[in-house]
Motif scaffolding. Structure first.
Motif, PDB file in Angstrom:
ATOM      1  N   ASP A   6       0.841  -1.191   0.000  1.00 30.78           N
ATOM      2  CA  ASP A   6       0.000   0.000   0.000  1.00 30.78           C
ATOM      3  C   ASP A   6       0.882   1.249   0.000  1.00 30.78           C
ATOM      4  O   ASP A   6       2.115   1.163  -0.060  1.00 30.78           O
ATOM      5  CB  ASP A   6      -0.943  -0.005   1.200  1.00 30.78           C
ATOM      6  N   ASP A   7       0.261   2.423   0.067  1.00 33.77           N
ATOM      7  CA  ASP A   7       1.013   3.680  -0.001  1.00 33.77           C
ATOM      8  C   ASP A   7       2.004   3.812   1.151  1.00 33.77           C
ATOM      9  O   ASP A   7       3.127   4.304   0.962  1.00 33.77           O
ATOM     10  CB  ASP A   7       0.054   4.878  -0.004  1.00 33.77           C
ATOM     11  N   ASN A   8       1.580   3.374   2.332  1.00 38.69           N
ATOM     12  CA  ASN A   8       2.458   3.485   3.495  1.00 38.69           C
ATOM     13  C   ASN A   8       3.705   2.615   3.333  1.00 38.69           C
ATOM     14  O   ASN A   8       4.829   3.066   3.591  1.00 38.69           O
ATOM     15  CB  ASN A   8       1.706   3.075   4.764  1.00 38.69           C
ATOM     16  N   LEU A   9       3.520   1.371   2.868  1.00 37.92           N
ATOM     17  CA  LEU A   9       4.663   0.483   2.678  1.00 37.92           C
ATOM     18  C   LEU A   9       5.542   0.967   1.529  1.00 37.92           C
ATOM     19  O   LEU A   9       6.769   0.825   1.580  1.00 37.92           O
ATOM     20  CB  LEU A   9       4.193  -0.952   2.426  1.00 37.92           C
ATOM     21  N   ARG A  10       4.934   1.536   0.501  1.00 35.37           N
ATOM     22  CA  ARG A  10       5.731   2.114  -0.582  1.00 35.37           C
ATOM     23  C   ARG A  10       6.686   3.175  -0.050  1.00 35.37           C
ATOM     24  O   ARG A  10       7.861   3.221  -0.429  1.00 35.37           O
ATOM     25  CB  ARG A  10       4.818   2.729  -1.656  1.00 35.37           C
ATOM     26  N   MET A  11       6.168   4.035   0.829  1.00 38.80           N
ATOM     27  CA  MET A  11       7.017   5.083   1.391  1.00 38.80           C
ATOM     28  C   MET A  11       8.123   4.485   2.249  1.00 38.80           C
ATOM     29  O   MET A  11       9.278   4.938   2.211  1.00 38.80           O
ATOM     30  CB  MET A  11       6.164   6.052   2.219  1.00 38.80           C
ATOM     31  N   ILE A  12       7.806   3.457   3.035  1.00 34.05           N
ATOM     32  CA  ILE A  12       8.816   2.794   3.870  1.00 34.05           C
ATOM     33  C   ILE A  12       9.913   2.194   2.995  1.00 34.05           C
ATOM     34  O   ILE A  12      11.109   2.331   3.274  1.00 34.05           O
ATOM     35  CB  ILE A  12       8.162   1.706   4.740  1.00 34.05           C
ATOM     36  N   ILE A  13       9.511   1.542   1.907  1.00 39.13           N
ATOM     37  CA  ILE A  13      10.483   0.904   1.013  1.00 39.13           C
ATOM     38  C   ILE A  13      11.355   1.944   0.339  1.00 39.13           C
ATOM     39  O   ILE A  13      12.587   1.790   0.245  1.00 39.13           O
ATOM     40  CB  ILE A  13       9.762   0.028  -0.025  1.00 39.13           C
ATOM     41  N   MET A  14      10.745   3.037  -0.134  1.00 38.06           N
ATOM     42  CA  MET A  14      11.546   4.086  -0.784  1.00 38.06           C
ATOM     43  C   MET A  14      12.523   4.717   0.201  1.00 38.06           C
ATOM     44  O   MET A  14      13.656   5.056  -0.164  1.00 38.06           O
ATOM     45  CB  MET A  14      10.638   5.142  -1.407  1.00 38.06           C
ATOM     46  N   THR A  15      12.104   4.856   1.460  1.00 37.22           N
ATOM     47  CA  THR A  15      13.007   5.375   2.494  1.00 37.22           C
ATOM     48  C   THR A  15      14.172   4.414   2.722  1.00 37.22           C
ATOM     49  O   THR A  15      15.324   4.845   2.860  1.00 37.22           O
ATOM     50  CB  THR A  15      12.238   5.600   3.811  1.00 37.22           C
ATOM     51  N   ASP A  16      13.886   3.125   2.754  1.00 38.87           N
ATOM     52  CA  ASP A  16      14.944   2.117   2.906  1.00 38.87           C
ATOM     53  C   ASP A  16      15.906   2.156   1.711  1.00 38.87           C
ATOM     54  O   ASP A  16      17.126   2.065   1.881  1.00 38.87           O
ATOM     55  CB  ASP A  16      14.335   0.722   3.026  1.00 38.87           C
ATOM     56  N   MET A  17      15.347   2.284   0.518  1.00 40.95           N
ATOM     57  CA  MET A  17      16.175   2.321  -0.686  1.00 40.95           C
ATOM     58  C   MET A  17      17.052   3.575  -0.707  1.00 40.95           C
ATOM     59  O   MET A  17      18.217   3.523  -1.115  1.00 40.95           O
ATOM     60  CB  MET A  17      15.288   2.262  -1.929  1.00 40.95           C
ATOM     61  N   LEU A  18      16.486   4.698  -0.253  1.00 35.47           N
ATOM     62  CA  LEU A  18      17.275   5.935  -0.179  1.00 35.47           C
ATOM     63  C   LEU A  18      18.404   5.776   0.829  1.00 35.47           C
ATOM     64  O   LEU A  18      19.534   6.204   0.578  1.00 35.47           O
ATOM     65  CB  LEU A  18      16.373   7.110   0.206  1.00 35.47           C
ATOM     66  N   SER A  19      18.116   5.145   1.972  1.00 36.36           N
ATOM     67  CA  SER A  19      19.139   4.925   2.989  1.00 36.36           C
ATOM     68  C   SER A  19      20.274   4.065   2.444  1.00 36.36           C
ATOM     69  O   SER A  19      21.464   4.359   2.665  1.00 36.36           O
ATOM     70  CB  SER A  19      18.502   4.255   4.207  1.00 36.36           C
ATOM     71  N   ASN A  20      19.940   3.009   1.713  1.00 36.13           N
ATOM     72  CA  ASN A  20      20.963   2.145   1.108  1.00 36.13           C
ATOM     73  C   ASN A  20      21.780   2.911   0.069  1.00 36.13           C
ATOM     74  O   ASN A  20      23.000   2.743  -0.032  1.00 36.13           O
ATOM     75  CB  ASN A  20      20.302   0.932   0.456  1.00 36.13           C
ATOM     76  N   TRP A  21      21.096   3.765  -0.691  1.00 34.75           N
ATOM     77  CA  TRP A  21      21.770   4.570  -1.722  1.00 34.75           C
ATOM     78  C   TRP A  21      22.751   5.549  -1.081  1.00 34.75           C
ATOM     79  O   TRP A  21      23.875   5.719  -1.557  1.00 34.75           O
ATOM     80  CB  TRP A  21      20.713   5.315  -2.538  1.00 34.75           C
ATOM     81  N   LEU A  22      22.342   6.174   0.015  1.00 32.78           N
ATOM     82  CA  LEU A  22      23.211   7.121   0.712  1.00 32.78           C
ATOM     83  C   LEU A  22      24.460   6.422   1.253  1.00 32.78           C
ATOM     84  O   LEU A  22      25.563   6.977   1.197  1.00 32.78           O
ATOM     85  CB  LEU A  22      22.441   7.790   1.854  1.00 32.78           C
ATOM     86  N   LYS A  23      24.292   5.219   1.776  1.00 30.32           N
ATOM     87  CA  LYS A  23      25.448   4.465   2.266  1.00 30.32           C
ATOM     88  C   LYS A  23      26.441   4.194   1.145  1.00 30.32           C
ATOM     89  O   LYS A  23      27.653   4.272   1.334  1.00 30.32           O
ATOM     90  CB  LYS A  23      24.984   3.150   2.898  1.00 30.32           C
ATOM     91  N   GLN A  24      25.920   3.863  -0.031  1.00 29.18           N
ATOM     92  CA  GLN A  24      26.785   3.625  -1.183  1.00 29.18           C
ATOM     93  C   GLN A  24      27.518   4.901  -1.588  1.00 29.18           C
ATOM     94  O   GLN A  24      28.692   4.861  -1.961  1.00 29.18           O
ATOM     95  CB  GLN A  24      25.955   3.107  -2.364  1.00 29.18           C
TER      96      GLN A  24
END
Length: 259
Positions: free
Chosen positions: A214-232
């Motif tokens: 749902d929309d809430n999980l989409r936002m959680i996933i995008m936040t996780d993906m952004l966090s992984n991207w920042l680490k890289q």
């Protein structure tokens, strides 16, 4: 009421001596990377968007009245401009995450679906293992309720009033030994006490929730993906800060500004 004056220098000294500086420096670097990338991509925050984000921030922190807001600002040594800036950076991060990853969420979700399985739990942390086991057996026998134990052993008022309810949590929110027990349970179920460095965990698992995108999980996933991207983005970057005269000055390859 007695007053203790705390100086900025004391705060910086404590932050350094409590070994928090690397974590804070990394967070500052992450913010700068987001600002730089958003500017490069032409991502902007409009005034009406910022107002809505600030309103959401107040709601999230239960700042429904002006007095609540002022008390909260005083507690965290913030100004109204700081509040607006917090809302700005949160929204900018969300917009960048959406720009970079919106079309990748579904594939990421199906590849990592197990990690987004949730659990609705009640939790009480007890200091002594013997007491935790005694309470566990008492709960199993129906001699005492979980809410009664929560009222006795939980210090935080809101969690205590909620009977120890911690909301819906995901696998990554727990230590491995706690996660394994929770997601192997057959709810509703009281789990045998688990010892960690935080104490002894008494956990009532109310429900295991299969993830739905749902929309809430989409936002959680995008936040996780952004966090992984920042680490890289920081893998080949050395972050340095000049906090006092004893700290050597960073060269152009190592300072945050070169990110």
């Amino acid at each position: 009421m007695k007053t203790i004056n705390v100086q900025i220098a004391d705060i910086i000294k404590y932050t350094k001596q409590s070994l928090q500086v690397p974590k804070i420096m990394e967070a500052v670097a992450h913010r700068q990377i987001i600002i730089n990338q958003a500017e490069k991509l032409g991502i902007k925050v409009e005034l009406d968007e910022l107002q809505a984000a600030a309103d959401n921030l107040r709601i999230a922190n239960k700042l429904y009245k002006a007095d609540d807001t002022w008390s909260w600002l005083r507690k965290y040594q913030l100004s109204l401009d700081d509040l607006e800036e917090i809302a700005y950076h949160k929204l900018l991060s969300q917009k960048l995450a959406n720009y970079l990853f919106a079309d990748k969420v579904e594939s990421y979700f199906y590849e990592n679906q197990l990690g987004y399985t949730g659990a609705a739990i009640y939790e009480i942390i007890i200091d002594e293992e013997d007491m935790a086991m005694e309470l566990f057996y008492g709960l199993q026998a129906g001699e005492i309720s979980f809410q009664e134990v929560a009222r006795q052993y939980i210090q935080e008022p809101e969690i205590r009033r909620a009977g120890g309810y911690r909301g819906i949590r995901y696998r990554q929110d727990f230590r491995p030994e706690v996660s394994a027990a929770i997601f192997a349970s057959n709810p509703p179920q009281l789990i045998k006490p688990i010892v960690t460095s935080k104490g002894v965990h008494l956990i009532w698992v109310e429900e295991i929730i299969k993830p739905e995108l749902d929309d809430n999980l989409r936002m959680i996933i995008m936040t996780d993906m952004l966090s992984n991207w920042l680490k890289q983005e920081l893998i080949d970057v050395e972050i340095m800060a000049l906090l006092d005269m004893e700290t050597p000055a960073p060269d152009s390859q190592g300072c945050v500004g070169s990110v």
